[in-house]
Scaffold this active site. Structure first.
Site, mmCIF file in Angstrom:
data_model
loop_
_atom_site.group_PDB
_atom_site.id
_atom_site.type_symbol
_atom_site.label_atom_id
_atom_site.label_comp_id
_atom_site.label_asym_id
_atom_site.label_seq_id
_atom_site.Cartn_x
_atom_site.Cartn_y
_atom_site.Cartn_z
ATOM 1 N N SER A 119 -4.953 11.526 9.370
ATOM 2 C CA SER A 119 -5.258 10.516 8.348
ATOM 3 C C SER A 119 -6.754 10.493 8.042
ATOM 4 O O SER A 119 -7.156 10.251 6.906
ATOM 5 C CB SER A 119 -4.757 9.144 8.781
ATOM 6 O OG SER A 119 -5.306 8.799 10.031
ATOM 7 N N ASN A 162 -8.443 12.375 15.389
ATOM 8 C CA ASN A 162 -8.837 12.137 13.998
ATOM 9 C C ASN A 162 -10.259 12.590 13.654
ATOM 10 O O ASN A 162 -10.444 13.345 12.687
ATOM 11 C CB ASN A 162 -8.601 10.674 13.635
ATOM 12 C CG ASN A 162 -7.127 10.294 13.709
ATOM 13 O OD1 ASN A 162 -6.365 10.928 14.434
ATOM 14 N ND2 ASN A 162 -6.709 9.293 12.978
ATOM 15 N N LYS A 165 -2.165 5.203 22.004
ATOM 16 C CA LYS A 165 -2.309 5.688 20.616
ATOM 17 C C LYS A 165 -3.785 5.733 20.232
ATOM 18 O O LYS A 165 -4.221 6.636 19.509
ATOM 19 C CB LYS A 165 -1.518 4.786 19.654
ATOM 20 C CG LYS A 165 -1.604 5.213 18.182
ATOM 21 C CD LYS A 165 -0.802 6.472 17.894
ATOM 22 C CE LYS A 165 -1.196 7.233 16.647
ATOM 23 N NZ LYS A 165 -1.061 6.585 15.388
ATOM 24 N N LYS A 213 -4.878 1.376 4.741
ATOM 25 C CA LYS A 213 -5.762 1.826 5.818
ATOM 26 C C LYS A 213 -6.625 0.653 6.296
ATOM 27 O O LYS A 213 -6.845 -0.311 5.561
ATOM 28 C CB LYS A 213 -6.666 2.946 5.300
ATOM 29 C CG LYS A 213 -5.915 4.244 5.011
ATOM 30 C CD LYS A 213 -5.597 4.944 6.314
ATOM 31 C CE LYS A 213 -4.850 6.249 6.122
ATOM 32 N NZ LYS A 213 -5.550 7.224 5.342
ATOM 33 N N GLY A 262 0.817 -1.208 0.000
ATOM 34 C CA GLY A 262 0.000 0.000 0.000
ATOM 35 C C GLY A 262 0.852 1.259 0.000
ATOM 36 O O GLY A 262 1.350 1.658 1.050
ATOM 37 N N GLY A 289 0.405 4.434 0.132
ATOM 38 C CA GLY A 289 -0.230 5.689 0.555
ATOM 39 C C GLY A 289 0.822 6.578 1.208
ATOM 40 O O GLY A 289 2.028 6.420 0.950
ATOM 41 N N ASN A 312 -5.838 8.810 18.688
ATOM 42 C CA ASN A 312 -6.574 8.784 17.416
ATOM 43 C C ASN A 312 -8.064 9.061 17.581
ATOM 44 O O ASN A 312 -8.654 9.747 16.736
ATOM 45 C CB ASN A 312 -6.356 7.457 16.685
ATOM 46 C CG ASN A 312 -4.961 7.348 16.121
ATOM 47 O OD1 ASN A 312 -4.237 6.418 16.440
ATOM 48 N ND2 ASN A 312 -4.537 8.296 15.303
HETATM 49 O O1 KPL Z 1 -1.932 8.939 13.831
HETATM 50 C C1 KPL Z 1 -2.248 10.034 13.424
HETATM 51 C C2 KPL Z 1 -3.178 10.064 12.265
HETATM 52 O O2 KPL Z 1 -3.357 11.091 11.637
HETATM 53 O O3 KPL Z 1 -3.750 8.992 11.996
HETATM 54 C C3 KPL Z 1 -1.793 11.269 14.153
HETATM 55 C C4 KPL Z 1 -0.822 10.902 15.279
HETATM 56 C C5 KPL Z 1 -2.990 11.976 14.737
HETATM 57 C C6 KPL Z 1 -1.001 12.195 13.270
HETATM 58 O O4 KPL Z 1 -1.753 12.871 12.338
#
Ligand code: KPL
Length: 310
Positions: free
Chosen positions: A263, A200, A192, A82, A12, A14, A196
């Site tokens: 993302s 996000n 994490k 993704k 991938g 990306g 997110n």
């Molecule tokens: O993991 C990320 C994402 O965008 O998926 C962060 C840490 C928020 C960085 O943009």
């Protein structure tokens, strides 16, 4: 080059896949790309991959294919698609002729399960190592991928995966990509996840870069509430993550990746499916199991799911 060259497959191409492919190629490794798109694979074979870094542009020559069966034996395959594409990537990877370490790098809950589902019986032939990454990269409107922040990747080093995780971390490190191996990935995974689920959806809904969530009072309050809700579920799952740690993780990530387009906002902009099912939706499912109400998460998750392309 102080290390010996290795063969690496990037699944991938990306933003994160391009970042890894170009950096690993620049460090002298042989990079192959597995893509689902024949047109893009042909373009990559012709033009290579381009990455904009803080010190200028890097171009990588790579061999791209849509057929996993054509790939030679590799030391490592990093699955960079993704979350919504994981099962399809697994189905594609089921044709790999040689056993390897498959490193996942996605956000969210249920990543390995989705990959395993696609791989089917082939999963048993490979070493599946999960990781979480704070690397930040995005593709600009000009189509060029920018490496925005060179932040750590943490790999699951629980037995019996430890030697494979260490080898993968050494490979990433050889390309200047910081990587550590954890005895137990769960605390890092939940930290994490808190980042997110807090950053996000809000950035995608408000159409702001990550740093704005730390800057603007109204958005910071919402981000911190979302991080606390994730921490409550982590604790219910037996992972020690305090509200303060989750808040600090979200705030630090928003500041460290201030210029990044998250993302999820990248997905919404590009009209792709978002990772909301692996983030808010998966978190709400676990919370319901523990009888925990998550009003802030429920609100943003519903709004992201209602976005046209989510
Ligand atoms: O993991 C990320 C994402 O965008 O998926 C962060 C840490 C928020 C960085 O943009």
């Amino acid at each position: 080059m102080a290390h010996s060259p290795h063969r690496i497959v990037i699944v991938g191409p990306g933003a994160i896949g391009t970042l890894l492919a170009v950096r690993l190629h620049a460090a002298g490794h042989e990079v192959h790309v597995l893509d689902h798109s024949p047109d893009r694979a042909a373009r990559l074979n012709r033009d290579g991959l381009l990455l904009e870094t803080e010190t200028g542009r890097l171009r990588a020559r790579c061999r791209a294919t849509t057929r996993a069966a054509d790939l030679p034996a590799a030391d490592l395959a990093v699955v960079c698609v993704k979350c919504p594409a994981l099962a399809d990537a697994g189905r594609q990877l089921a044709d790999l002729a040689h056993p390897t370490t498959l490193l996942t790098i996605q956000n969210g809950l249920g990543v390995l399960d989705a990959l395993r589902q696609g791989l089917g019986a082939a999963a048993a032939r490979h070493r599946l190592v999960a990781s979480v990454t704070y690397q930040a990269a995005n593709r600009g409107p000009d189509g060029i991928v920018r490496h925005v922040a060179n932040l750590p990747t943490l790999l699951d080093g629980s037995p019996p995966l430890r030697p494979h995780a260490e080898a993968a971390a050494t490979l990433l490190g050889s390309a200047g990509l910081p990587a550590t191996v954890e005895d137990d990935l769960r605390p890092a995974l939940w930290r994490k996840l808190a980042v997110n689920v807090a950053i996000n959806p809000l950035t995608a809904l408000e159409e702001v870069r990550n740093g704005q969530l730390a800057e603007r009072d109204d958005l910071r309050r919402q981000m911190l509430a979302l991080a606390r809700e994730a921490a409550a579920v982590a604790r219910a799952e037996g992972v020690a993550l305090s509200d303060q740690q989750a808040e600090a993780a979200a705030l630090d990530a928003a500041r460290a990746t201030a210029d990044n387009v998250s993302s999820m906002w990248q997905d919404v902009r590009a009209g792709r499916a978002t990772e909301i099912e692996f983030l808010g939706t998966a978190l709400l499912r676990l919370a319901a199991h523990h009888g925990l109400p998550l009003p802030a998460t429920a609100d943003v998750t519903a709004r992201v799911r209602a976005l046209k392309h989510a």
